[in-house]
Design an enzyme around this catalytic site. Sequence first.
Site, PDB file in Angstrom:
ATOM      1  N   HIS A   4       0.795  -1.235   0.000  1.00  0.00           N
ATOM      2  CA  HIS A   4       0.000   0.000   0.000  1.00  0.00           C
ATOM      3  C   HIS A   4       0.824   1.281   0.000  1.00  0.00           C
ATOM      4  O   HIS A   4       0.278   2.373   0.058  1.00  0.00           O
ATOM      5  CB  HIS A   4      -0.951   0.004   1.210  1.00  0.00           C
ATOM      6  N   GLU A 181      -8.404   5.139  16.176  1.00  0.00           N
ATOM      7  CA  GLU A 181      -7.134   4.574  15.686  1.00  0.00           C
ATOM      8  C   GLU A 181      -6.090   4.198  16.742  1.00  0.00           C
ATOM      9  O   GLU A 181      -5.281   3.285  16.526  1.00  0.00           O
ATOM     10  CB  GLU A 181      -6.455   5.571  14.716  1.00  0.00           C
ATOM     11  N   SER A 203     -11.978  18.101  18.432  1.00  0.00           N
ATOM     12  CA  SER A 203     -12.699  18.768  17.335  1.00  0.00           C
ATOM     13  C   SER A 203     -14.176  18.934  17.650  1.00  0.00           C
ATOM     14  O   SER A 203     -14.857  19.757  17.043  1.00  0.00           O
ATOM     15  CB  SER A 203     -12.542  17.978  16.045  1.00  0.00           C
ATOM     16  N   ASP A 204     -14.677  18.101  18.586  1.00  0.00           N
ATOM     17  CA  ASP A 204     -16.100  18.180  18.915  1.00  0.00           C
ATOM     18  C   ASP A 204     -16.340  17.617  20.307  1.00  0.00           C
ATOM     19  O   ASP A 204     -15.488  16.913  20.848  1.00  0.00           O
ATOM     20  CB  ASP A 204     -16.949  17.431  17.883  1.00  0.00           C
TER      21      ASP A 204
HETATM   22  N1  HPA Z   1     -16.102   9.873  17.219  1.00  0.00           N
HETATM   23  C1  HPA Z   1     -15.087   9.143  16.760  1.00  0.00           C
HETATM   24  N2  HPA Z   1     -13.990   9.679  16.292  1.00  0.00           N
HETATM   25  C2  HPA Z   1     -13.873  11.012  16.279  1.00  0.00           C
HETATM   26  C3  HPA Z   1     -14.892  11.824  16.743  1.00  0.00           C
HETATM   27  C4  HPA Z   1     -16.057  11.229  17.239  1.00  0.00           C
HETATM   28  O1  HPA Z   1     -16.985  11.913  17.650  1.00  0.00           O
HETATM   29  N3  HPA Z   1     -14.498  13.111  16.605  1.00  0.00           N
HETATM   30  C5  HPA Z   1     -13.264  13.083  16.065  1.00  0.00           C
HETATM   31  N4  HPA Z   1     -12.881  11.817  15.865  1.00  0.00           N
END
Ligand code: HPA
Length: 234
Positions: A4, A181, A203-204
């Site tokens: 790969h 991961e 990020s959230d």
């Molecule tokens: N879930 C899984 N992986 C992620 C998330 C999530 O909300 N946000 C960024 N990576």
Amino acid sequence: MSIHIGAEPGEIAKSVLISGDPLRARHTARTLLENVSCYNEVRGMYGYTGFYNGKRVSIQGTGMGIPTTAIYVHELVHSYDVECIVRVGTCGSIQGHIGLGEIILALGASSDTNMNRRYFDGQDYAPLPDFGLLIRAYEQVKSENLNVHTGGIFSSDTFYDDVEHRWEKWIKHGVLGVEMETSVLYTLAARYGIKALSILTVSDNIITGKSSSAKEREQSYMDMMRLAFEIVPE
Ligand code: HPA
């Protein structure tokens, strides 16, 4: 060449950052590295080698999730003699005190993946990072006055899930965030005798549903990339 990765032997540095998003790998290499060359375009999983403050390093896209991460980690080590892999990615926070854009150094990775259970005959292995890399990252991040959290994270096989109260037990056990991961990176690093660490930006927030804007994400992502390039050995 491996199956790969299209690089010739010697084209990949001993320390490699891995990013789920290959376009982020490309953008980072073009923005932060000098004398950059692209060694892989197979499947659009860009891989670049260049120099960060004179140090030869690589950055490789992997795609999202544990199986694809395992493929790239395996081939980087077995076909290109890579000795250190740092994941640079995002996660969703499941703890109220962790803000968007803050950095998490993953001290360990719980998971629902079947990969470890299969390998360890149904028993649980505790995937852990390299302590030296962790300490270096912590000291570096503190010296830059960035907001950092160290603690356990959860590597999930599913992004979309309709299990009710899915994260309750993990919140109770102090798990900081969720991504897809790190567990396999740490497990394979131990198995193959290399160093590994996951550095994540939030990020959230999975509980509140809040997420950062593209601009905020870019800023915190590049802070994390610089941090990772700073701490890896040549
Ligand atoms: N879930 C899984 N992986 C992620 C998330 C999530 O909300 N946000 C960024 N990576």
